[in-house]
Scaffold this motif. Structure first.
Motif, mmCIF file in Angstrom:
data_model
loop_
_atom_site.group_PDB
_atom_site.id
_atom_site.type_symbol
_atom_site.label_atom_id
_atom_site.label_comp_id
_atom_site.label_asym_id
_atom_site.label_seq_id
_atom_site.Cartn_x
_atom_site.Cartn_y
_atom_site.Cartn_z
ATOM 1 N N ALA A 34 0.844 -1.199 0.000
ATOM 2 C CA ALA A 34 0.000 0.000 0.000
ATOM 3 C C ALA A 34 0.882 1.253 0.000
ATOM 4 C CB ALA A 34 -0.921 -0.002 1.217
ATOM 5 N N GLY A 35 1.958 1.215 0.798
ATOM 6 C CA GLY A 35 2.888 2.336 0.821
ATOM 7 C C GLY A 35 3.546 2.565 -0.523
ATOM 8 N N LEU A 36 3.838 1.491 -1.226
ATOM 9 C CA LEU A 36 4.440 1.609 -2.556
ATOM 10 C C LEU A 36 3.484 2.290 -3.532
ATOM 11 C CD1 LEU A 36 6.613 1.044 -4.639
ATOM 12 C CD2 LEU A 36 5.719 -1.293 -4.872
ATOM 13 N N VAL A 37 2.224 1.891 -3.499
ATOM 14 C CA VAL A 37 1.224 2.510 -4.382
ATOM 15 C C VAL A 37 1.099 4.000 -4.086
ATOM 16 C CG1 VAL A 37 -1.191 2.518 -5.078
ATOM 17 C CG2 VAL A 37 -0.067 0.359 -4.592
ATOM 18 N N VAL A 38 1.004 4.334 -2.813
ATOM 19 C CA VAL A 38 0.853 5.738 -2.421
ATOM 20 C C VAL A 38 2.098 6.533 -2.812
ATOM 21 C CG1 VAL A 38 0.611 7.314 -0.466
ATOM 22 C CG2 VAL A 38 -0.745 5.217 -0.549
ATOM 23 N N GLY A 39 3.282 5.935 -2.611
ATOM 24 C CA GLY A 39 4.517 6.614 -3.010
ATOM 25 C C GLY A 39 4.521 6.953 -4.487
ATOM 26 N N LEU A 40 4.060 6.024 -5.309
ATOM 27 C CA LEU A 40 3.958 6.280 -6.752
ATOM 28 C C LEU A 40 2.974 7.406 -7.044
ATOM 29 C CD1 LEU A 40 3.911 2.632 -8.181
ATOM 30 C CD2 LEU A 40 5.607 4.387 -8.721
ATOM 31 N N ALA A 41 1.827 7.363 -6.363
ATOM 32 C CA ALA A 41 0.780 8.362 -6.619
ATOM 33 C C ALA A 41 1.175 9.754 -6.140
ATOM 34 C CB ALA A 41 -0.521 7.925 -5.942
ATOM 35 N N LEU A 42 2.083 9.826 -5.168
ATOM 36 C CA LEU A 42 2.502 11.128 -4.640
ATOM 37 C C LEU A 42 3.399 11.890 -5.613
ATOM 38 C CD1 LEU A 42 3.306 10.332 -0.891
ATOM 39 C CD2 LEU A 42 1.523 11.871 -1.735
ATOM 40 N N ILE A 43 4.122 11.174 -6.457
ATOM 41 C CA ILE A 43 5.143 11.821 -7.286
ATOM 42 C C ILE A 43 4.571 12.892 -8.221
ATOM 43 C CG2 ILE A 43 6.882 11.454 -9.087
ATOM 44 C CD1 ILE A 43 7.407 8.689 -7.792
ATOM 45 N N PRO A 44 3.613 12.552 -9.115
ATOM 46 C CA PRO A 44 3.137 13.590 -10.044
ATOM 47 C C PRO A 44 2.429 14.733 -9.339
ATOM 48 C CG PRO A 44 1.781 11.602 -10.201
ATOM 49 C CD PRO A 44 2.964 11.255 -9.363
ATOM 50 N N GLU A 45 1.708 14.427 -8.250
ATOM 51 C CA GLU A 45 0.994 15.496 -7.549
ATOM 52 C C GLU A 45 1.961 16.428 -6.838
ATOM 53 O OE1 GLU A 45 -2.422 14.714 -5.327
ATOM 54 O OE2 GLU A 45 -3.490 13.855 -7.034
ATOM 55 N N ALA A 46 3.013 15.873 -6.223
ATOM 56 C CA ALA A 46 4.007 16.719 -5.555
ATOM 57 C C ALA A 46 4.665 17.666 -6.554
ATOM 58 C CB ALA A 46 5.058 15.856 -4.865
ATOM 59 N N ILE A 47 4.939 17.149 -7.753
ATOM 60 C CA ILE A 47 5.523 17.989 -8.803
ATOM 61 C C ILE A 47 4.544 19.072 -9.225
ATOM 62 C CG2 ILE A 47 6.386 18.011 -11.174
ATOM 63 C CD1 ILE A 47 7.422 15.152 -10.689
ATOM 64 N N ALA A 48 3.276 18.680 -9.416
ATOM 65 C CA ALA A 48 2.251 19.642 -9.844
ATOM 66 C C ALA A 48 2.041 20.733 -8.794
ATOM 67 C CB ALA A 48 0.941 18.904 -10.113
ATOM 68 N N PHE A 49 2.017 20.356 -7.518
ATOM 69 C CA PHE A 49 1.805 21.334 -6.453
ATOM 70 C C PHE A 49 3.003 22.269 -6.321
ATOM 71 C CE2 PHE A 49 -0.983 17.880 -4.362
ATOM 72 C CZ PHE A 49 -2.048 18.236 -5.185
ATOM 73 N N SER A 50 4.191 21.772 -6.637
ATOM 74 C CA SER A 50 5.375 22.638 -6.626
ATOM 75 C C SER A 50 5.231 23.722 -7.687
ATOM 76 C CB SER A 50 6.640 21.812 -6.892
ATOM 77 O OG SER A 50 6.839 20.853 -5.877
ATOM 78 N N VAL A 51 4.721 23.343 -8.844
ATOM 79 C CA VAL A 51 4.508 24.304 -9.921
ATOM 80 C C VAL A 51 3.499 25.365 -9.487
ATOM 81 C CG1 VAL A 51 3.650 24.607 -12.273
ATOM 82 C CG2 VAL A 51 5.112 22.643 -11.711
ATOM 83 N N ILE A 52 2.422 24.933 -8.831
ATOM 84 C CA ILE A 52 1.403 25.871 -8.339
ATOM 85 C C ILE A 52 2.019 26.857 -7.352
ATOM 86 C CG2 ILE A 52 -0.702 26.070 -6.943
ATOM 87 C CD1 ILE A 52 -1.592 23.390 -8.113
ATOM 88 N N ALA A 53 2.891 26.336 -6.474
ATOM 89 C CA ALA A 53 3.511 27.179 -5.451
ATOM 90 C C ALA A 53 4.648 28.033 -5.999
ATOM 91 C CB ALA A 53 4.033 26.305 -4.307
ATOM 92 N N GLY A 54 5.027 27.798 -7.256
ATOM 93 C CA GLY A 54 6.072 28.596 -7.873
ATOM 94 C C GLY A 54 7.476 28.238 -7.447
ATOM 95 N N VAL A 55 7.701 26.962 -7.115
ATOM 96 C CA VAL A 55 9.035 26.518 -6.683
ATOM 97 C C VAL A 55 9.469 25.309 -7.511
ATOM 98 C CG1 VAL A 55 8.815 27.401 -4.336
ATOM 99 C CG2 VAL A 55 7.997 25.088 -4.859
ATOM 100 N N ASP A 56 10.730 24.892 -7.332
ATOM 101 C CA ASP A 56 11.286 23.752 -8.049
ATOM 102 C C ASP A 56 10.560 22.469 -7.651
ATOM 103 O OD1 ASP A 56 13.505 21.463 -8.287
ATOM 104 O OD2 ASP A 56 14.004 23.099 -9.657
ATOM 105 N N PRO A 57 10.353 21.518 -8.594
ATOM 106 C CA PRO A 57 9.657 20.265 -8.259
ATOM 107 C C PRO A 57 10.245 19.512 -7.082
ATOM 108 C CG PRO A 57 9.834 20.467 -10.626
ATOM 109 C CD PRO A 57 10.603 21.614 -10.043
ATOM 110 N N LYS A 58 11.562 19.589 -6.893
ATOM 111 C CA LYS A 58 12.173 18.853 -5.787
ATOM 112 C C LYS A 58 11.695 19.371 -4.437
ATOM 113 C CE LYS A 58 16.465 21.533 -5.429
ATOM 114 N NZ LYS A 58 17.942 21.492 -5.544
ATOM 115 N N VAL A 59 11.250 20.624 -4.368
ATOM 116 C CA VAL A 59 10.751 21.185 -3.109
ATOM 117 C C VAL A 59 9.495 20.439 -2.663
ATOM 118 C CG1 VAL A 59 9.829 23.266 -1.990
ATOM 119 C CG2 VAL A 59 11.736 23.452 -3.596
#
Length: 498
Positions: A34-59
């Motif tokens: 379950a943790g593996l699935v969630v980890g995968l699902a977090l990646i694109p959203e974390a990148i997208a939210f970084s863009v919204i916040a105006g910072v680098d995806p790694k943030v």
């Protein structure tokens, strides 16, 4: 001072516990996958939210990793996932472009401090004032929000994306009927990715969403002056992040409580979210709160129940982006879109919109639910929708209760007796003065409040006005039957409105 009894400790004890899961290979496997699935699902959203916040995806990615791991140890709600979120990104978005990354990180840290303070003073107890109709609206708005957020990945894309998404959905529908040992979303992601790689299909991938980090997060102490001016700049944004993050986290915790039929410590969750945000900021993260979509993947789609799954989500997220970044970059977005669509369908409360339910449910309850959904969709902010829904529910409740006060009059000889029944507060007491026959009553008037309760100064002012009107006509008024609390309030406030 509150005392935690043995029964209280039993009520809040995690079930199943981490120790139970560690001793049960099947349960442990389920939690880790379950943790593996969630980890995968977090990646694109974390990148997208970084863009919204105006910072680098790694943030955003570092923030999700740090918060998921830390909340697994600190949080009050087992199996709930905390990471970078869109709600927080929207609130904090103006900071980086206007003041720079250092002020941005300082805002995240201050928001965490605010959350710790709010958690310690017991703000989580206010959750009891959120009615069920608002909760249903919150869940339905969330489902719509998750579903609609997938549209950018489905518009102006190669046509092969659509059959791939359909394949992913089909796997998640069929897989639970075959076995539940392996989470259906994980199987879906593996199969869709395998098809894309085997047939060399060109479709958008995770790698197209932004560059993945290649190193560990490092300490980031913001280079800002420790002055009152700095505080006045970042405090409004930090307070907004703190309130929005806490509200979304506590509502998610309440939702998971209902799904799992367990109880969680909301006050602990509140200050733990604050500590996680502080840690996120110290390591250069953007902050966040409970992620409802990924939490539903973890709890509802994958069947996770312990902190192991949350910890693994953060750990796998780190490993996937830092160690296996090249492979993760090849995962088609269609696979993750399919997962999120199923999450949205599963999260929506379909029972709430059935004709039979709408027919039975009071119209005011349905109105509150719809109002909450509409406010969320208009503002794109779950917190605004919930606060607005609570306000609408409060107004409707006050309006309904205000009409429950009755006044009956009997005249015997030279005495007029009025019996008042119902709760007396600002809404109901405003009309109280109009319910007496001042001119027609005899010289002595008795007002019996044994069936009432005086709640506020508005009611005391109304009683004073009634006595004044009778006194102007040369008549005496005696108020009887007040309970002790009402008598104390009237004794303290009467005569102070002139």
């Amino acid at each position: 001072m509150s005392v935690t009894t043995v029964d209280d400790r039993a009520r809040y004890r995690a079930n199943p516990s981490v120790l139970t899961a560690l001793k049960n290979p099947r349960m442990l496997t389920r939690e880790v996958l379950a943790g593996l699935v969630v980890g995968l699902a977090l990646i694109p959203e974390a990148i997208a939210f970084s863009v919204i916040a105006g910072v680098d995806p790694k943030v955003g990615l570092f923030s999700s990793f740090i918060m998921a791991v830390s909340i697994a140890f600190l949080g009050g709600r087992p199996a709930m996932v905390t990471a970078a979120t869109g709600a927080v990104a929207l609130v904090i978005a103006p900071v980086a472009p206007m003041y720079g990354l250092d002020y941005f990180i300082a805002t995240v840290i201050l928001a965490g401090i605010f959350q710790v303070i709010l958690g310690v003073v017991g703000v989580a107890k206010l959750m009891r004032f959120i009615p069920r109709s608002v909760m249903v609206g919150f869940v339905n708005a969330l489902a719509i929000f998750v579903f609609s957020s997938q549209f950018p990945q489905l518009i102006d894309v190669p046509w092969l994306v659509y059959p791939l998404v359909a394949l992913g959905i089909l796997v998640m529908i069929v897989m639970p009927k075959i076995t539940k040992i392996v989470p259906a979303p994980l199987v879906s992601v593996v199969i869709v990715t395998g098809v894309v790689l085997t047939f060399a299909i060109t479709v958008p991938t995770v790698g197209d969403q932004g560059e993945l980090p290649r190193s560990l997060p490092s300490l980031f102490l913001p280079d800002v002056p420790f002055t009152w001016e700095t505080f006045t700049i970042i405090a409004p944004f930090a307070l907004g992040v703190a309130v929005v993050g806490l509200l979304e986290s506590l509502l998610t915790a309440k939702l998971v409580d209902e799904i799992t039929d367990t109880h969680s410590r909301k006050s602990r969750e509140a200050w733990a979210q604050g500590v996680s945000n502080v840690l996120s900021g110290i390591f250069g993260g953007m902050g966040g709160c409970a992620v409802i979509g990924q939490t539903m993947i973890n709890v509802k789609a994958s069947g996770a129940r312990t902190r192991i799954s949350t910890f693994c989500a953060g750990l796998f997220l780190f490993l996937l982006v830092v160690v296996f970044g090249d492979f993760v970059g090849t995962i088609p977005m269609a696979a993750l879109v399919a997962v999120m669509i199923m999450v949205a369908i599963g999260a929506f409360d379909w029972h709430s919109i059935r004709p039979s339910t709408l027919k039975r449910m009071p119209k005011s309850e349905t109105f509150v639910m719809v109002a909450t959904v509409v406010l969320v969709l208009i503002t794109h902010n779950l917190a605004v929708g919930v606060v607005g829904g609570v306000l609408v529910a409060s107004v409707l409740f006050v309006r309904r209760v205000a009409h429950f006060v009755t006044v009956s009059r009997t005249v015997s000889g030279s005495v007029a007796r009025y019996v008042v029944d119902g709760e007396l507060f600002f809404a109901s007491s405003n009309d109280l003065t109009t319910l007496f026959s001042y001119s027609d009553d005899p010289s002595r008037v008795v007002i019996d409040l044994s069936g009432s309760h005086v709640w506020d100064a508005s009611t005391v002012a109304a009683l004073d006005a009634i006595e004044t009107k009778y006194a102007a006509l040369g008549k005496t008024v005696e108020i009887v039957g007040m309970n002790e609390s009402s008598s104390r309030m009237r004794g303290r406030l009467t005569g102070g409105f002139e």
